[in-house]
Scaffold this active site. Structure first.
Site, short mmCIF file in Angstrom:
data_model
loop_
_atom_site.label_atom_id
_atom_site.label_comp_id
_atom_site.label_asym_id
_atom_site.label_seq_id
_atom_site.Cartn_x
_atom_site.Cartn_y
_atom_site.Cartn_z
N HIS B 142 1.96 -10.38 0.23
CA HIS B 142 2.43 -9.86 -0.89
C HIS B 142 3.43 -9.69 -1.30
CE1 HIS B 142 3.81 -4.95 -0.93
NE2 HIS B 142 5.32 -5.66 -0.73
N ARG B 151 6.81 -9.54 -12.17
CA ARG B 151 8.07 -10.89 -12.91
C ARG B 151 7.11 -11.45 -13.56
NH1 ARG B 151 10.43 -9.09 -8.10
NH2 ARG B 151 9.44 -9.93 -6.38
N GLU B 208 1.60 1.91 2.20
CA GLU B 208 1.86 0.45 2.79
C GLU B 208 1.21 -0.05 4.21
OE1 GLU B 208 5.42 -1.24 1.38
OE2 GLU B 208 5.19 -1.50 -0.87
N ASP B 242 4.02 2.56 5.45
CA ASP B 242 5.37 3.06 4.80
C ASP B 242 5.01 3.59 3.58
OD1 ASP B 242 8.01 3.53 4.11
OD2 ASP B 242 7.77 0.93 3.36
#
Lengths: 426, 426
Positions: B142, B151, B208, B242
């Site tokens: 993940h 990124r 999640e 989540d």
């Protein structure tokens, strides 16, 4: 309902010093252990602590809808759940009971013996059981200082900062009242230029000068709180020292925010000063630099003029005041914070605690952390006694104080005082 | 003390389906409202719910040191505070009571009527009052997927990731049990290329796939938990969804981490499966890629082989399983998480909840969020019925399931099922 408890001309039959933080106009709420080892909810006038559980049992709150055991609890949560109307009725009644014109308790020695305590006879506890603790980042001076040090001096504020009261969740379990010492934390740190972290004691333990507000039950899951109603759900405020370990923080905080650098301890002053008591000290927040989204727009003065100071006291030596700031410097006020926190439907409950974030003022002597006061350690802060400090040394005590003053009435918070002990050894 | 409750050959006199998640070897703990509107702590065998408060009152736990009201509570916190020895005694005793060889309750119709309920007769509640909720970020797949997307594809993992189980604090107040629907949150979002945020409903609501463990009182302020002792403080595990709003998250999370993007809701399965029950399913964690600091080094198998799946069910249509993963993929295990969490002296209490972070496996069909499954929306996920999904649509229900299986014994968690409602309207 008028806040008669705030009457600035009222005098009390309790003996108080002239410059007390706790005149009869304050009437804060706290929880303490009595000389008989009983836990109760109380208030304070001058240096006299008042057992509200005993007052209630003796019938002094007759006519106010309160359950019998509402003050015989180890936290204020249930009383706070009763809502603003009840808080106001109780505070107004306490003002009447201790008014110098009122003889009922004043002339009843037996009752006075049960109800009144000296400060030496009690031990202050955490006033609320904190369900959730949120820390905001709402001082533009602090955000700018940190941004200048660690990011880009010319673009110190991140793009979202002027659009929302940025916040993160903190740890409730390590919120402690004044006078509980804290151990210097250990953890991972990255030495500059290395790529493997080392383990050891934090070398950069810092305070953060904050205030925190405590909420009542505000909304159900899914329901935002409109900004105009936000203050209905704020019970009161405390002083707040959000202990921070800067070296641990630097290595851990990207991308999910501070964690072990903060959750080893956060200290609060034990007496909650109600929003009602602060009413006379309302003042405007700083003018928005950028237009804010409608859910964050408010009318009226939503900030409060609260003088703050931080002192460092090395062991067995005199203290030095290292910072003087003011709560009114906060760019984002409490109403905006609560409206933002719930705009997505996040539920806020009785006893939740919302920290302001470090409250730095515009001048270098008003910065709210050693990180800023010593500018990353480049400018050590000279103490009157005990040398100088870049950060906090073992056995130093950090003391935060706060008060409002206007037209001869001073409403204070007392202090939050915390000693930093050396690293924990089993 | 042996965990006799785990005896794989034991049979029960309660009728159960062959493939139940709750054979007599499971004996999870939960809190439910009975047909008489009484709240109680209970367990479950097959599709029969068992009132432990009633069993205790009828004397079935004699000889085990339990307070009279330990099961007549609205949360498991006090029972969890009693510690691992008591949990084990109670679980072993329950196994004996429902053993097919044991006639005591089996042949007592009057008692059975008081103690046993069908699932239709009960309403599951939150099993614990969550003091603090921490969410880790412990799946390397993940973290790598997210790092590649947002990124640098060549340096997807941040420098600290291989050195510590990165984590942040979440919101306890919005943790809800299965079957409570959630409204699509609103908030600030920044449209690509703009510099002023807009306000509105999140367009990128995601699940999640996580698990969470629940702790008992572990340590005092200042005291780290040694990694070798960490499992003594873990009561059990639940499935955990989540909920996340990716557009809100992207705009708010630098520098202090996720806040409103997460705290609108997190859903858990209502039955806590004990660590004892999972004992037969222990397995090794992935081998460390970099050497870990001594406080994170452990001996033995500290992970568990738990099959996980996520299904999406559009309203009135059939569900589609969109991901199959496994708890054993976690790079950092629970013992490491707890040792890290407390290395600075942060106190952990009964009822605290620690999320694993999204559990993605190594293959694209094992990713634990829509963000990864649809790769930021570039590859919509085809459903059997109801079109395709980049993220979650209004009125979709997301269902997470999990179970272990070995030598013919299946220990399951049931499910956490949550419907996403449209934006809240007053």
């Amino acid at each position: 309902m008028p806040i008669t408890a705030n009457n600035p001309t009222r005098k009390t039959w309790i003996k108080t010093r002239a410059k007390t933080d706790f005149p009869i106009q304050n009437i804060p709420f706290g929880v303490f252990l009595t000389r008989d080892d009983i836990i109760t909810i109380g208030t304070r006038i001058g240096d006299t602590a008042i057992d509200l559980g005993a007052l209630h049992q003796l019938g002094y709150f007759e006519g106010i809808p309160l359950t019998d055991d509402i003050f015989l609890q180890d936290s204020l949560n249930d009383f706070i759940s009763d809502g603003k109307k009840t808080w106001r009725l109780v505070r107004n009644r306490i003002a009447e009971i201790f008014d110098e014109e009122n003889d009922r308790l004043k002339n009843n020695e037996e009752h006075r013996k049960i109800v009144l305590f000296t400060l030496e006879e009690i031990e202050m506890q955490l006033p609320v059981s904190v369900g959730d603790y949120t820390d905001f980042y709402s001082s533009i001076e602090h955000a700018t200082n940190v941004g200048q040090m660690f990011r880009d001096p010319d673009n110190a504020l991140l793009p979202n900062w002027l659009h929302m009261p940025v916040a993160y969740h903190g740890r409730s379990s390590s919120i402690i009242p004044s006078d509980i010492p804290v151990h210097r934390p250990q953890g991972q740190k990255l030495v500059n230029g290395e790529d493997q972290p080392i383990f050891g004691p934090s070398r950069l333990v810092d305070f953060e000068l904050e205030m925190a507000f405590i909420t009542t039950d505000a909304n159900l899951l899914g329901e935002p709180i409109p900004i105009a109603e936000a203050e209905d759900y704020i019970f009161g405020l405390v002083l707040f020292n959000d202990w921070s370990a800067r070296d641990i923080q630097k290595w851990e905080y990207v991308p999910l925010g501070p964690f072990l650098a903060k959750n080893f301890a956060s200290s609060i002053s034990p007496w909650i000063v109600t929003l009602d008591a602060l009413e006379p000290y309302r003042t405007a927040s700083p003018k928005p630099i950028k237009e804010q989204l409608p859910y964050l727009q408010y009318k009226g003065a939503k900030s409060f003029d609260i003088n703050l100071e931080v002192a460092i006291k090395p062991e067995n030596l005199k203290e030095t005041v290292v910072s003087k700031s003011n709560f009114k410097h906060m760019y984002w006020n409490m109403s905006q914070q609560l409206a933002h926190h719930t705009i997505n439907g996040c539920p806020v409950n009785s006893g939740d605690l919302m920290g302001s974030g470090t409250i730095s003022g515009p001048t270098p002597d008003s910065y709210g952390s050693m990180l800023e006061l010593s500018w990353r350690g480049e400018k050590p802060v000279q103490l009157k006694e005990g040398g100088s400090r870049k950060f906090i040394d073992d056995n130093d005590t950090v003391i935060i104080r706060g008060h409002c003053e206007k037209n001869g009435v001073r409403i204070g918070f007392g202090e939050v005082s915390t000693k930093l002990l050396p690293v924990y050894k089993k």
